[in-house]
Write a protein that holds these residues in place. Sequence first.
Motif, mmCIF file in Angstrom:
data_model
loop_
_atom_site.group_PDB
_atom_site.id
_atom_site.type_symbol
_atom_site.label_atom_id
_atom_site.label_comp_id
_atom_site.label_asym_id
_atom_site.label_seq_id
_atom_site.Cartn_x
_atom_site.Cartn_y
_atom_site.Cartn_z
ATOM 1 N N ALA A 139 0.851 -1.195 0.000
ATOM 2 C CA ALA A 139 0.000 0.000 0.000
ATOM 3 C C ALA A 139 0.886 1.245 0.000
ATOM 4 O O ALA A 139 1.943 1.264 0.627
ATOM 5 N N THR A 140 0.463 2.256 -0.716
ATOM 6 C CA THR A 140 1.218 3.512 -0.703
ATOM 7 C C THR A 140 0.963 4.245 0.611
ATOM 8 O O THR A 140 -0.067 4.028 1.264
ATOM 9 N N PRO A 141 1.868 5.135 1.015
ATOM 10 C CA PRO A 141 1.604 5.934 2.206
ATOM 11 C C PRO A 141 0.301 6.737 2.084
ATOM 12 O O PRO A 141 -0.417 6.908 3.059
ATOM 13 N N THR A 142 -0.006 7.196 0.877
ATOM 14 C CA THR A 142 -1.253 7.938 0.672
ATOM 15 C C THR A 142 -2.458 7.034 0.890
ATOM 16 O O THR A 142 -3.456 7.454 1.484
ATOM 17 N N ALA A 143 -2.392 5.778 0.426
ATOM 18 C CA ALA A 143 -3.496 4.839 0.659
ATOM 19 C C ALA A 143 -3.658 4.562 2.150
ATOM 20 O O ALA A 143 -4.787 4.486 2.661
ATOM 21 N N VAL A 144 -2.552 4.432 2.872
ATOM 22 C CA VAL A 144 -2.633 4.231 4.322
ATOM 23 C C VAL A 144 -3.273 5.461 4.968
ATOM 24 O O VAL A 144 -4.179 5.342 5.804
ATOM 25 N N ALA A 145 -2.826 6.648 4.578
ATOM 26 C CA ALA A 145 -3.387 7.882 5.144
ATOM 27 C C ALA A 145 -4.880 7.999 4.846
ATOM 28 O O ALA A 145 -5.669 8.396 5.713
ATOM 29 N N PHE A 146 -5.280 7.651 3.641
ATOM 30 C CA PHE A 146 -6.695 7.718 3.260
ATOM 31 C C PHE A 146 -7.527 6.769 4.117
ATOM 32 O O PHE A 146 -8.569 7.154 4.658
ATOM 33 N N ASN A 147 -7.077 5.543 4.291
ATOM 34 C CA ASN A 147 -7.810 4.576 5.103
ATOM 35 C C ASN A 147 -7.784 4.950 6.582
ATOM 36 O O ASN A 147 -8.739 4.691 7.309
ATOM 37 N N THR A 148 -6.699 5.563 7.015
ATOM 38 C CA THR A 148 -6.586 6.021 8.400
ATOM 39 C C THR A 148 -7.657 7.061 8.723
ATOM 40 O O THR A 148 -8.239 7.053 9.813
ATOM 41 N N LEU A 149 -7.925 7.929 7.777
ATOM 42 C CA LEU A 149 -8.894 9.009 7.966
ATOM 43 C C LEU A 149 -10.220 8.515 8.544
ATOM 44 O O LEU A 149 -10.785 9.135 9.444
ATOM 45 N N PHE A 150 -10.716 7.389 8.070
ATOM 46 C CA PHE A 150 -12.037 6.899 8.450
ATOM 47 C C PHE A 150 -12.066 6.216 9.812
ATOM 48 O O PHE A 150 -13.141 5.881 10.306
ATOM 49 N N HIS A 151 -10.889 6.024 10.415
ATOM 50 C CA HIS A 151 -10.819 5.305 11.695
ATOM 51 C C HIS A 151 -10.096 6.083 12.785
ATOM 52 O O HIS A 151 -9.912 5.571 13.888
ATOM 53 N N THR A 152 -9.672 7.313 12.497
ATOM 54 C CA THR A 152 -8.909 8.096 13.469
ATOM 55 C C THR A 152 -9.818 8.651 14.558
ATOM 56 O O THR A 152 -10.802 9.326 14.280
ATOM 57 N N ILE A 153 -9.447 8.344 15.819
ATOM 58 C CA ILE A 153 -10.185 8.869 16.973
ATOM 59 C C ILE A 153 -9.325 9.820 17.803
ATOM 60 O O ILE A 153 -9.788 10.400 18.775
ATOM 61 N N GLY A 154 -8.080 9.991 17.409
ATOM 62 C CA GLY A 154 -7.179 10.919 18.073
ATOM 63 C C GLY A 154 -5.882 11.018 17.284
ATOM 64 O O GLY A 154 -5.545 10.105 16.525
ATOM 65 N N ARG A 155 -5.190 12.142 17.465
ATOM 66 C CA ARG A 155 -3.937 12.348 16.723
ATOM 67 C C ARG A 155 -2.983 13.192 17.568
ATOM 68 O O ARG A 155 -3.396 14.173 18.194
ATOM 69 N N ALA A 156 -1.719 12.805 17.553
ATOM 70 C CA ALA A 156 -0.668 13.581 18.206
ATOM 71 C C ALA A 156 0.399 13.891 17.169
ATOM 72 O O ALA A 156 0.714 13.040 16.333
ATOM 73 N N VAL A 157 0.951 15.100 17.229
ATOM 74 C CA VAL A 157 1.894 15.554 16.201
ATOM 75 C C VAL A 157 3.103 16.212 16.856
ATOM 76 O O VAL A 157 2.975 16.938 17.839
ATOM 77 N N LEU A 158 4.259 15.948 16.266
ATOM 78 C CA LEU A 158 5.514 16.560 16.654
ATOM 79 C C LEU A 158 6.199 16.986 15.354
ATOM 80 O O LEU A 158 6.342 16.163 14.448
ATOM 81 N N THR A 159 6.622 18.261 15.251
ATOM 82 C CA THR A 159 7.117 18.770 13.972
ATOM 83 C C THR A 159 8.486 19.435 14.101
ATOM 84 O O THR A 159 8.587 20.648 14.267
ATOM 85 N N PRO A 160 9.568 18.645 14.002
ATOM 86 C CA PRO A 160 10.887 19.243 13.897
ATOM 87 C C PRO A 160 11.142 19.757 12.480
ATOM 88 O O PRO A 160 10.299 19.569 11.596
ATOM 89 N N THR A 161 12.292 20.353 12.262
ATOM 90 C CA THR A 161 12.634 20.923 10.963
ATOM 91 C C THR A 161 14.010 20.423 10.519
ATOM 92 O O THR A 161 14.764 19.853 11.321
ATOM 93 N N PHE A 162 14.336 20.648 9.255
ATOM 94 C CA PHE A 162 15.679 20.340 8.759
ATOM 95 C C PHE A 162 15.950 21.213 7.543
ATOM 96 O O PHE A 162 15.066 21.439 6.717
ATOM 97 N N GLN A 163 17.188 21.679 7.453
ATOM 98 C CA GLN A 163 17.617 22.518 6.335
ATOM 99 C C GLN A 163 19.073 22.225 6.035
ATOM 100 O O GLN A 163 19.860 21.976 6.941
ATOM 101 N N ARG A 164 19.426 22.256 4.745
ATOM 102 C CA ARG A 164 20.825 22.067 4.347
ATOM 103 C C ARG A 164 21.491 23.409 4.180
ATOM 104 O O ARG A 164 20.936 24.342 3.704
#
Length: 175
Positions: free
Chosen positions: A150-175
Amino acid sequence: MDLTRPIAPDPYALLPRVPSFTLVSDDVADGAPLADQHSDAGDVSPHLRWEDIPAGTRSFVVNCFDPDAPTPAGYWHWTVFDLPATITTLATGAGQPDGARLPLPALQARHDGGGAGYTGAAPPPGDRAHRYVFAVHALDVESLGLTPEATPTAVAFNTLFHTIGRAVLTPTFQR
């Protein structure tokens, strides 16, 4: 490279709102630069730990997405799915291509570079700092019924219909 491209929105801002829970890491911090080992110089996935998960959680999806990649669709760096609800920590390096450091029956989809496991941050040299959105999605099902093909997009799409909570952490990177 055109450094005047607009900044992409939060990739989860347009999705249905769900409760948040806590995501922390020994390796990365929200808004702080990633260490080189988490870039394509090392391809080592960071430690992630989550808590205060929603009642009714039956599994998790963990992914890393760069919304600032110079493509119309961003760039998926890592996708783990069917992670049991009893697991609330992934150790540094859990995203190895062979999946040996993941608990069964967890699976990894291929990243956008075509390989398995975690692929590190790799923004074009000279581009602005990119955001790497590590997200843990609490799901109301034990399995998404997908395969590692499955592609990551297909996983994300299927995840959408079953998500009951989400946690996010957003670091950065630059060259």
